[in-house]
Scaffold this motif. Structure first.
Motif, PDB file in Angstrom:
ATOM      1  N   ARG A 149       0.842  -1.193   0.000  1.00 12.60           N
ATOM      2  CA  ARG A 149       0.000   0.000   0.000  1.00 12.60           C
ATOM      3  C   ARG A 149       0.880   1.247   0.000  1.00 12.60           C
ATOM      4  O   ARG A 149       2.075   1.180   0.321  1.00 12.60           O
ATOM      5  N   ALA A 150       0.275   2.371  -0.346  1.00  9.12           N
ATOM      6  CA  ALA A 150       1.029   3.624  -0.374  1.00  9.12           C
ATOM      7  C   ALA A 150       0.141   4.791   0.031  1.00  9.12           C
ATOM      8  O   ALA A 150      -1.067   4.805  -0.259  1.00  9.12           O
ATOM      9  N   LEU A 151       0.735   5.734   0.725  1.00 11.25           N
ATOM     10  CA  LEU A 151       0.112   7.023   1.005  1.00 11.25           C
ATOM     11  C   LEU A 151       0.780   8.045   0.093  1.00 11.25           C
ATOM     12  O   LEU A 151       2.012   8.067  -0.026  1.00 11.25           O
ATOM     13  N   VAL A 152      -0.021   8.891  -0.548  1.00 14.17           N
ATOM     14  CA  VAL A 152       0.497   9.889  -1.485  1.00 14.17           C
ATOM     15  C   VAL A 152       0.106  11.268  -0.983  1.00 14.17           C
ATOM     16  O   VAL A 152      -1.083  11.553  -0.782  1.00 14.17           O
ATOM     17  N   TRP A 153       1.110  12.128  -0.777  1.00 15.70           N
ATOM     18  CA  TRP A 153       0.879  13.477  -0.250  1.00 15.70           C
ATOM     19  C   TRP A 153       1.376  14.504  -1.250  1.00 15.70           C
ATOM     20  O   TRP A 153       2.477  14.384  -1.790  1.00 15.70           O
ATOM     21  N   ASN A 154       0.546  15.536  -1.508  1.00 17.40           N
ATOM     22  CA  ASN A 154       0.900  16.590  -2.448  1.00 17.40           C
ATOM     23  C   ASN A 154       1.556  17.746  -1.701  1.00 17.40           C
ATOM     24  O   ASN A 154       0.895  18.463  -0.957  1.00 17.40           O
ATOM     25  N   TYR A 155       2.893  17.912  -1.894  1.00 14.18           N
ATOM     26  CA  TYR A 155       3.623  18.933  -1.139  1.00 14.18           C
ATOM     27  C   TYR A 155       3.433  20.337  -1.702  1.00 14.18           C
ATOM     28  O   TYR A 155       3.762  21.326  -1.036  1.00 14.18           O
ATOM     29  N   LYS A 156       2.906  20.469  -2.904  1.00 15.38           N
ATOM     30  CA  LYS A 156       2.706  21.802  -3.477  1.00 15.38           C
ATOM     31  C   LYS A 156       1.581  22.565  -2.803  1.00 15.38           C
ATOM     32  O   LYS A 156       1.467  23.772  -2.966  1.00 15.38           O
ATOM     33  N   GLU A 157       0.757  21.860  -2.030  1.00 15.66           N
ATOM     34  CA  GLU A 157      -0.374  22.495  -1.360  1.00 15.66           C
ATOM     35  C   GLU A 157      -0.065  22.848   0.097  1.00 15.66           C
ATOM     36  O   GLU A 157      -0.957  23.193   0.856  1.00 15.66           O
ATOM     37  N   GLY A 158       1.202  22.750   0.506  1.00 13.93           N
ATOM     38  CA  GLY A 158       1.565  23.086   1.873  1.00 13.93           C
ATOM     39  C   GLY A 158       1.493  21.888   2.789  1.00 13.93           C
ATOM     40  O   GLY A 158       1.233  20.760   2.367  1.00 13.93           O
ATOM     41  N   SER A 159       1.707  22.130   4.088  1.00  8.07           N
ATOM     42  CA  SER A 159       1.787  21.040   5.058  1.00  8.07           C
ATOM     43  C   SER A 159       0.495  20.244   5.153  1.00  8.07           C
ATOM     44  O   SER A 159       0.507  19.076   5.554  1.00  8.07           O
TER      45      SER A 159
END
Length: 241
Positions: A149-159
């Protein structure tokens, strides 16, 4: 050039030996540079190594006294080169060498770390997908020996950027680099009209993420087609707020 010797007793060489005294914080798991400094990640703490010159050459300072890294390969540089994305034993944080922030809400944090297999957590790893501004945390769910499994976080939108989840992970390594591909189909061979064609126009392969699928002995190029290795998959959208 590389020194002819690393002997710390040889005064003609700029070598040294430094012990990090917080022995209860476990062993060193990973190191990664950021903004001219080297960050040393132990299991339960993080140190900062700075060049100062002189006889000492480098200075070592404690950066995070109670937060280290979950496993090897669980820290990565964001695509903008500004921050480290770090998976600790109980949180996912980002820092720029000074300010530290968590990227998970409390409830989701508990949910995520309850999913990770406690025996095989050391097979987890992270990587960056700079084309879409995403950081991936791949981990083994309970009962799995390898990440599935994977968690995907978008860093361009801030913390507090958007977070999504993905199952069906079957790759073990990921890296960024140019991809050499065969020549695309010529315009003369196109059968669809311009409006109906699903193909991406003028797609660049300079910063593609390449995945290594050990089980199937394959390399995969991320974000290239609408399938996973030829198989369709289900995506679910959720509205919050």
């Amino acid at each position: 050039s590389v020194p002819s010797s690393w002997d710390v007793t040889d005064e003609t060489k700029d070598t040294g030996h430094t012990e990090l005294p917080d022995v209860n914080s476990g062993i060193i798991q990973d190191l990664m540079p950021l903004r001219g400094q080297m960050f040393i990640y132990k299991e339960q703490s993080t140190w900062r190594m700075r060049f100062i010159g002189g006889r000492l050459v480098f200075a070592f300072d404690s950066f995070l006294e109670t937060a280290g890294v979950l496993a090897q390969r669980c820290v990565a540089l964001t695509g903008d080169g500004q921050r480290h994305f770090v998976v600790t034993h109980d949180d996912i944080i980002i820092h720029d060498g000074n300010t530290v922030q968590s990227v998970l809400e409390k409830r989701f944090k508990r949910y995520l770390f309850n999913q990770i297999d406690t025996t095989n957590h050391n097979t987890s790893f992270v990587f960056c997908n700079p084309l879409f501004g995403e950081m991936y945390f791949c981990y083994p769910s309970r009962g799995s020996s390898q990440p599935d499994r994977a968690l995907v976080w978008n860093y361009k939108e801030g913390s507090r950027g958007s977070i999504s989840e993905m199952d069906g992970v079957n790759f073990r390594y990921a890296t960024i680099g140019p991809v050499e591909t065969a020549t695309a189909d010529p315009w003369s061979g196109a059968t669809d009209t311009w409006d109906a064609s699903p193909d991406v126009w003028s797609q660049s392969d300079r910063v593609k993420v390449v995945l290594c699928n050990v089980a199937d002995t394959k390399f995969h190029k991320l974000d290239t087609t609408f399938t996973r290795d030829g198989s369709a998959f289900v995506a679910t959208a959720q509205r919050t707020g």
